[in-house]
Structures are given as structure tokens and as C-alpha cells.
Design a protein around this motif. Structure first.
Motif, PDB file in Angstrom:
ATOM      1  N   VAL A   1      35.806  41.655  84.337  1.00 13.07           N
ATOM      2  CA  VAL A   1      36.731  42.530  83.590  1.00 13.07           C
ATOM      3  C   VAL A   1      37.387  43.572  84.501  1.00 13.07           C
ATOM      4  O   VAL A   1      37.968  44.547  84.004  1.00 13.07           O
ATOM      5  CB  VAL A   1      36.015  43.236  82.406  1.00 13.07           C
ATOM      6  CG1 VAL A   1      35.366  42.220  81.482  1.00 13.07           C
ATOM      7  CG2 VAL A   1      34.981  44.244  82.896  1.00 13.07           C
ATOM      8  N   ALA A   2      37.331  43.372  85.808  1.00 18.92           N
ATOM      9  CA  ALA A   2      37.800  44.384  86.763  1.00 18.92           C
ATOM     10  C   ALA A   2      39.232  44.849  86.460  1.00 18.92           C
ATOM     11  O   ALA A   2      39.521  46.059  86.461  1.00 18.92           O
ATOM     12  CB  ALA A   2      37.694  43.851  88.185  1.00 18.92           C
ATOM     13  N   ALA A   3      40.127  43.907  86.159  1.00 18.87           N
ATOM     14  CA  ALA A   3      41.535  44.272  85.930  1.00 18.87           C
ATOM     15  C   ALA A   3      41.659  45.145  84.677  1.00 18.87           C
ATOM     16  O   ALA A   3      42.362  46.155  84.666  1.00 18.87           O
ATOM     17  CB  ALA A   3      42.371  43.006  85.777  1.00 18.87           C
ATOM     18  N   TRP A   4      40.936  44.767  83.636  1.00 24.76           N
ATOM     19  CA  TRP A   4      40.959  45.545  82.381  1.00 24.76           C
ATOM     20  C   TRP A   4      40.391  46.943  82.623  1.00 24.76           C
ATOM     21  O   TRP A   4      40.942  47.951  82.186  1.00 24.76           O
ATOM     22  CB  TRP A   4      40.141  44.813  81.317  1.00 24.76           C
ATOM     23  CG  TRP A   4      40.014  45.578  80.022  1.00 24.76           C
ATOM     24  CD1 TRP A   4      40.875  45.563  78.969  1.00 24.76           C
ATOM     25  CD2 TRP A   4      38.958  46.485  79.666  1.00 24.76           C
ATOM     26  NE1 TRP A   4      40.436  46.397  77.972  1.00 24.76           N
ATOM     27  CE2 TRP A   4      39.246  46.979  78.378  1.00 24.76           C
ATOM     28  CE3 TRP A   4      37.799  46.926  80.308  1.00 24.76           C
ATOM     29  CZ2 TRP A   4      38.429  47.888  77.725  1.00 24.76           C
ATOM     30  CZ3 TRP A   4      36.989  47.841  79.648  1.00 24.76           C
ATOM     31  CH2 TRP A   4      37.301  48.311  78.372  1.00 24.76           C
ATOM     32  N   LEU A   5      39.299  46.989  83.365  1.00 23.78           N
ATOM     33  CA  LEU A   5      38.602  48.254  83.592  1.00 23.78           C
ATOM     34  C   LEU A   5      39.466  49.237  84.376  1.00 23.78           C
ATOM     35  O   LEU A   5      39.419  50.460  84.161  1.00 23.78           O
ATOM     36  CB  LEU A   5      37.287  47.971  84.342  1.00 23.78           C
ATOM     37  CG  LEU A   5      36.186  49.018  84.225  1.00 23.78           C
ATOM     38  CD1 LEU A   5      35.818  49.260  82.773  1.00 23.78           C
ATOM     39  CD2 LEU A   5      34.938  48.571  84.999  1.00 23.78           C
ATOM     40  N   ALA A   6      40.290  48.692  85.256  1.00 31.96           N
ATOM     41  CA  ALA A   6      41.145  49.552  86.090  1.00 31.96           C
ATOM     42  C   ALA A   6      42.089  50.386  85.225  1.00 31.96           C
ATOM     43  O   ALA A   6      42.500  51.483  85.624  1.00 31.96           O
ATOM     44  CB  ALA A   6      41.948  48.684  87.064  1.00 31.96           C
ATOM     45  N   ASP A   7      42.419  49.906  84.016  1.00 29.42           N
ATOM     46  CA  ASP A   7      43.334  50.632  83.124  1.00 29.42           C
ATOM     47  C   ASP A   7      42.621  51.621  82.202  1.00 29.42           C
ATOM     48  O   ASP A   7      43.265  52.272  81.383  1.00 29.42           O
ATOM     49  CB  ASP A   7      44.094  49.639  82.224  1.00 29.42           C
ATOM     50  CG  ASP A   7      45.099  48.842  83.031  1.00 29.42           C
ATOM     51  OD1 ASP A   7      45.488  49.333  84.107  1.00 29.42           O
ATOM     52  OD2 ASP A   7      45.468  47.737  82.581  1.00 29.42           O
ATOM     53  N   GLN A   8      41.304  51.714  82.287  1.00 28.77           N
ATOM     54  CA  GLN A   8      40.561  52.596  81.368  1.00 28.77           C
ATOM     55  C   GLN A   8      40.424  54.006  81.966  1.00 28.77           C
ATOM     56  O   GLN A   8      40.764  54.229  83.128  1.00 28.77           O
ATOM     57  CB  GLN A   8      39.182  52.004  81.063  1.00 28.77           C
ATOM     58  CG  GLN A   8      39.217  50.568  80.571  1.00 28.77           C
ATOM     59  CD  GLN A   8      40.156  50.384  79.373  1.00 28.77           C
ATOM     60  OE1 GLN A   8      40.034  51.084  78.381  1.00 28.77           O
ATOM     61  NE2 GLN A   8      41.101  49.458  79.492  1.00 28.77           N
ATOM     62  N   THR A   9      39.934  54.929  81.153  1.00 30.15           N
ATOM     63  CA  THR A   9      39.763  56.303  81.644  1.00 30.15           C
ATOM     64  C   THR A   9      38.626  56.321  82.671  1.00 30.15           C
ATOM     65  O   THR A   9      37.774  55.424  82.684  1.00 30.15           O
ATOM     66  CB  THR A   9      39.362  57.262  80.504  1.00 30.15           C
ATOM     67  OG1 THR A   9      38.073  56.869  80.031  1.00 30.15           O
ATOM     68  CG2 THR A   9      40.355  57.233  79.366  1.00 30.15           C
ATOM     69  N   GLU A  10      38.636  57.369  83.443  1.00 23.67           N
ATOM     70  CA  GLU A  10      37.617  57.470  84.480  1.00 23.67           C
ATOM     71  C   GLU A  10      36.221  57.528  83.856  1.00 23.67           C
ATOM     72  O   GLU A  10      35.270  56.935  84.352  1.00 23.67           O
ATOM     73  CB  GLU A  10      37.891  58.732  85.303  1.00 23.67           C
ATOM     74  CG  GLU A  10      37.225  58.684  86.653  1.00 23.67           C
ATOM     75  CD  GLU A  10      37.663  59.854  87.510  1.00 23.67           C
ATOM     76  OE1 GLU A  10      38.879  60.117  87.577  1.00 23.67           O
ATOM     77  OE2 GLU A  10      36.772  60.493  88.092  1.00 23.67           O
TER      78      GLU A  10
END
Ligand code: AMP
Length: 417
Positions: free
Chosen positions: A183-192
Motif C-alpha cells: 500500500v506504499a503509494a496509497w500511504l504516501a498520500d495520507q497524513t503524517e
């Protein structure tokens, strides 16, 4: 000034009590048949107990704790679950000293500061049980059997037992890394903050309500592929024991549960129509919690059914619980009969029946109105004529039929019902 009850915490009013009693009694009868003993831990405990047990990154601890500092400066919390309290009590009172397994059950309110909605409350109620001291797959199967039989005993026909095995910590670590990579790509768009939480405990991602993430995870890594040999063997044996016990189940790789302490077996019972996010109960094995809380390594497994959700499921399936009727309403037709009505009330209650009578000198008409409203089956009526004849008039409040009986037989009439 007008007050309202706190948000997310319902009053259970008299008309709802019969169904609550029925559910609690059903549970009590069932767990007693399996030899479980009741414990009643306090409603609040040290805050740290729950951090230690549920885990710092769990929603319960990170967002939903009703915590407070008491007047002695101690950091306390209203219990967000009961397993931690039961294990704390088990250790504090050496309940395992005589050897295991120790089977305990409980019932009571639970507090979580979540967002209230259908089937989600800030104060809700759980029954539950814990088996402490058995590593056997038979213990996992027994706990699931009790949970499943609880719902069938309540009359639910569409409750489904969903089982999974999430392995031990090494398997979870392997799985967590695989999930993070997937899910790395999805996670990159989430809040810190979300990223940090995901890295701290990637398993939580499986519990997320985010639709994109769920779609992504559908063809993501599977915990089953990461399990060690022992976990795999344990999991298979649990399913065999369940099948032997005649308990229907489905293996569901999506079940991970929101608490950190589970090892190997995790399960839920789902009710058709309630929606996947509203489980009826949750449970599993937690072989490391007892030692986490300072005890000797002690394998354990438990389950906690929520009562509000059981009620919702019963409503959905149209399961009704009859309201127990009041046996009699005692009517004083004249002022002179009031003392006799008082004596009669004593006799009715001494014989084990429930009755009401007017306290306020109400008119005959008003008393009959109250008798009808009370739901009583019979009205026992005494006026001057009855006093003179030593009788009581017995009226069936449903049919309106009535007749006269000797005073000494009035209570016997109730027995005949
Ligand atoms: P958990 O302790 O989160 O594993 O939940 C066990 C069971 O408690 C669930 O299956 C529900 O029946 C019930 N439950 C959990 N959270 C809530 C809530 N906020 N409101 C009502 N019931 C709940």
C-alpha cells in the motif's frame, strides 16, 4: 435548567428491561452449563493497564479512553474492555494457583469515547468469558462454541461465526512489512500521523474503513501465507474441534480485531443485515497478555459479546421477548375495603405473585383505568358487598369476564393462571 443524558449513553427504560434480562439470563445459564465462574471487576482501573493490554496504537487507547486524574493524582480510566481487568484480577488474587484452566465470565458496562451511531455507543454493555491456562485448540473451540450457542439460544438464525488465524509476532511482522510495501503509494498520500500509525502497527490498516485502501488490500498479501508451522497446526486443529462440536463457521482472512494482544486465533460473530463493521462479538487467543501484565506465561482465550448489538440483531430477525405480565391489580371499590385490599396485597405477594394497588384514594373508575394500563391479568375487587360476604370479585382484564370467589380462594385463582 433541563438536563439530557450524555451523548452515546442510553437510558435502558422499563419497556426494554425484559429483553435485557432475557439476554443476560440466557448468557448466565449458558456459561454456567459450561462451568464458568463469574467475576465482577471495578469499572475503572489504572490507565496504564489498558495501554499495556490493548496497545498504544489501538483506537481504544489512542482515541477512545475515558481517562481522568483522580483526587489523589492517579491516572485512571473507565474500562474500555474487560479482558485486561479480568487478567489483572486473576493475577492479583492468584486465581490460577490451584492449576488451570480457570474459566471466568463477566457482564457489565464498557466505556469508549468513539463517535456514536447505530450500534455504536460510548457506554455499552458486554458479557464475556476468558479461559486462562489452556494452550489447547479445544479451548479456542469451546469459547467459540459458547459464543455461537449464545446467539442461537437467543433465537438468531442468521448469526455467522467468522474465524481467522493471525499468527504470532514474527508472522505479523512479516505480514506487516508485506502490507506496507503493497500500500506504499496509497500511504504516501495520507497524513503524517496516519503514516506513523500504519508503520507502528500495519495490521490496523486491515481494519480501516477507507474504501480505496480496502479495495487495494483485497489482492494484497495474506496473513495465511506468513504463518509459522505451529500457528498453522493450531489453526487447523481449532477448526477440526469446531467441526466436531457441530458449530458452523467460515474462515475469513479479513478478521484481524483491533486489539494488540491477540495471538493466532481471532474470531467474530456477524449478524446478517447489521453490516460488516458491526460485529456481534469479538474474541480470540491472547497467549502473551498475562505475562505482559506481570504474570507467568499463561495461554488464554476469550470472547466479548456486545449486548446492544444482540438486541439490534434480534430486532432485525424479529425475535420477540414477551413482557412478563403483572399478576393482579387490587381494586378497593369502597373506602371501607382499603384495609382488606392491603391485607390481600400482602397475601398475594407472600404467595410469590406480583400485584399493584392504588395508594392515593382514587375513584373506582380511576382504579380500573390504572388496572388496564398496568397490564395485569386479573383485577381482584373488594367492596362493601364482598366485605359482607367474605368474597373477592375476580375479573379477567383481557376478556372482562368476572366471578365471585371466597376470600380464602382468591390467591389460588392466581396460581391457576
Ligand atoms: P471489541 O471489544 O472491540 O472486540 O468488541 C467486542 C464487542 O463489543 C463487539 O462485537 C460489539 O458487540 C461490542 N462493541 C464494541 N464497541 C462497541 C460500541 N462502541 N458500541 C456498542 N457495542 C460495541
Amino acid at each position: 435548567m433541563k438536563f439530557q443524558g450524555p451523548r452515546g449513553a442510553d437510558d435502558v427504560l422499563p419497556n426494554a428491561i425484559p429483553v435485557w434480562r432475557h439476554i443476560e439470563d440466557t448468557w448466565r445459564r449458558l456459561v454456567t452449563q459450561y462451568g464458568y465462574l463469574e467475576v465482577r471487576p471495578p469499572m475503572f482501573e489504572s490507565y496504564d493497564l489498558f495501554v499495556r493490554s490493548s496497545g498504544e496504537t489501538s483506537d481504544i487507547v489512542s482515541k477512545e479512553m475515558y481517562d481522568f486524574t483522580d483526587k489523589g493524582g492517579r491516572h485512571m480510566a473507565l474500562r474500555p474492555e474487560l479482558t485486561a481487568s479480568v487478567v489483572r484480577a486473576y493475577l492479583e488474587h492468584s486465581l490460577g494457583a490451584a492449576g488451570g484452566p480457570v474459566r471466568l465470565w463477566y457482564c457489565g458496562p464498557i466505556f469508549r469515547y468513539g463517535r456514536p451511531g447505530k450500534g455504536r455507543y460510548r457506554q455499552f454493555h458486554q458479557v464475556g468469558l476468558e479461559v486462562l491456562g489452556s494452550p489447547s485448540p479445544a479451548a479456542d473451540a469451546e469459547v467459540m462454541e459458547v459464543a455461537y450457542r449464545f446467539y442461537t439460544a437467543l433465537g438468531l438464525r442468521r448469526a455467522k461465526l467468522l474465524v481467522n488465524n493471525i499468527g504470532r509476532f514474527d508472522a505479523r511482522e512479516r505480514f506487516g512489512e508485506a502490507v506496507l510495501a503493497h500500500v506504499a503509494a496509497w500511504l504516501a498520500d495520507q497524513t503524517e500521523e496516519d503514516r506513523a500509525r500504519a508503520h507502528k502497527n500495519p495490521m490496523r490498516l486491515l481494519d480501516s474503513k477507507d474504501a480505496d485502501l480496502q479495495a487495494l488490500l483485497k489482492d494484497g498479501p495474506r496473513i495465511a501465507d506468513c504463518l509459522g508451522d505451529e500457528s498453522r497446526a493450531h489453526g487447523e486443529a481449532v477448526l477440526e474441534r469446531l467441526a466436531e462440536a457441530g458449530v458452523p463457521f467460515e474462515v475469513d482472512p479479513g478478521i484481524v480485531r483491533g486489539l494488540d494482544y491477540y495471538t493466532d486465533t481471532v474470531f467474530e460473530v456477524a449478524a446478517e443485515g447489521l453490516g460488516t463493521s458491526l460485529s456481534l462479538c469479538g474474541g480470540g487467543r491472547y497467549d502473551t497478555l498475562v505475562s505482559e501484565l506481570g504474570g507467568q506465561p499463561t495461554p488464554a482465550v476469550g470472547v466479548a459479546p456486545g449486548l446492544e448489538r444482540a438486541i439490534l440483531a434480534m430486532e432485525l430477525e424479529g425475535v420477540e421477548v414477551p413482557n412478563p405480565a403483572l399478576d393482579a391489580y387490587l381494586v378497593a371499590a369502597t373506602e371501607g375495603a382499603r384495609a382488606t385490599i392491603g391485607e390481600l396485597a400482602g397475601e398475594v405477594r407472600a404467595a410469590g405473585f406480583a400485584c399493584l394497588r392504588d395508594l392515593d384514594g382514587k375513584s373506582l373508575k380511576a382504579q380500573f383505568k390504572q388496572a388496564d394500563r398496568s397490564g395485569a391479568r386479573l383485577a381482584l375487587i373488594v367492596g362493601d358487598d364482598e366485605l359482607a360476604a367474605g368474597t373477592v370479585t375476580v375479573r379477567d382484564l383481557a376478556t372482562g369476564e368476572q366471578g365471585s370467589v371466597p376470600r380464602s380462594e382468591a390467591v389460588a385463582r392466581l396460581k391457576g393462571l
